[in-house]
Design an enzyme around this catalytic site. Structure first.
Site, PDB file in Angstrom:
ATOM      1  N   CYS A 238      29.119 -13.079 -13.258  1.00 42.26           N
ATOM      2  CA  CYS A 238      27.911 -13.883 -13.433  1.00 42.26           C
ATOM      3  C   CYS A 238      27.417 -13.844 -14.878  1.00 42.26           C
ATOM      4  O   CYS A 238      26.971 -14.868 -15.406  1.00 42.26           O
ATOM      5  CB  CYS A 238      26.829 -13.421 -12.465  1.00 42.26           C
TER       6      CYS A 238
ATOM      7  N   HIS B 261      28.149 -15.751  -5.401  1.00 47.45           N
ATOM      8  CA  HIS B 261      27.010 -14.970  -5.906  1.00 47.45           C
ATOM      9  C   HIS B 261      25.823 -15.898  -6.127  1.00 47.45           C
ATOM     10  O   HIS B 261      25.996 -17.103  -6.382  1.00 47.45           O
ATOM     11  CB  HIS B 261      27.374 -14.292  -7.224  1.00 47.45           C
TER      12      HIS B 261
ATOM     13  N   GLU C 207      23.792 -16.229  -8.670  1.00 44.44           N
ATOM     14  CA  GLU C 207      23.755 -16.871  -9.984  1.00 44.44           C
ATOM     15  C   GLU C 207      24.720 -18.053 -10.068  1.00 44.44           C
ATOM     16  O   GLU C 207      24.385 -19.094 -10.640  1.00 44.44           O
ATOM     17  CB  GLU C 207      24.123 -15.863 -11.094  1.00 44.44           C
TER      18      GLU C 207
END
Length: 156
Positions: free
Chosen positions: A88, A55, A57
């Protein structure tokens, strides 16, 4: 007249999201700012890297921690185009990031206020201040266009 720093950093996150989109990934981007400088950048690479952990993040946190030489990102601000998911949001809490600026909310999986609010959970030892809606229209439009094109491509 000085530029709005929040918009400047969110535009940088949008540029990251466009890198994801160029790979055929869901366009989500993130930057982490510390003392006026971007110290971590990331974009969604789940399909490319074949892992759920890729991801935006998480990539930005990994780079920022390396730059800071610490797992704690105190004094940093994260700018992310889409509201963080549970994984996240948990990483944000664990990294002690004090402030998160979100482009658009995610009513299906967001954990900064939409489905859950892990960033303001009083039971945790850290909470993050959040601000939402920074360049919301641009962030939202990018995702809407991506999914519209994806659905059109799947039609026989």
């Amino acid at each position: 007249m000085t530029a709005d720093p929040q918009k400047t950093y969110m535009k940088a996150a949008i540029r990251e999201a466009k890198k994801a989109q160029a790979l055929g990934e869901v366009p989500i981007g993130c930057v982490i700012e510390y003392e006026g400088k971007i110290i971590g950048r990331g974009y969604n690479r789940r399909m490319t890297d074949h892992t759920v952990l890729a991801h935006a993040e998480i990539a930005a946190i990994r780079k920022a921690c390396k730059k800071m030489g610490d797992w704690r990102l105190e004094g940093c601000t994260m700018y992310v185009t889409l509201e963080p998911c549970p994984m996240c949001a948990g990483a944000i809490v664990q990294a002690r990031i004090p402030r998160v600026v979100i482009g658009c909310m995610n009513p299906k999986a967001g954990c900064a206020g939409s489905v859950l609010d892990l960033l303001h959970e009083p039971g945790f030892n850290h909470q993050a201040e959040t601000e939402t809606g920074v360049l919301e229209k641009e962030c939202s439009q990018m995702l809407t266009s991506f999914f519209r094109a994806l659905r059109a491509a799947k039609k026989p």
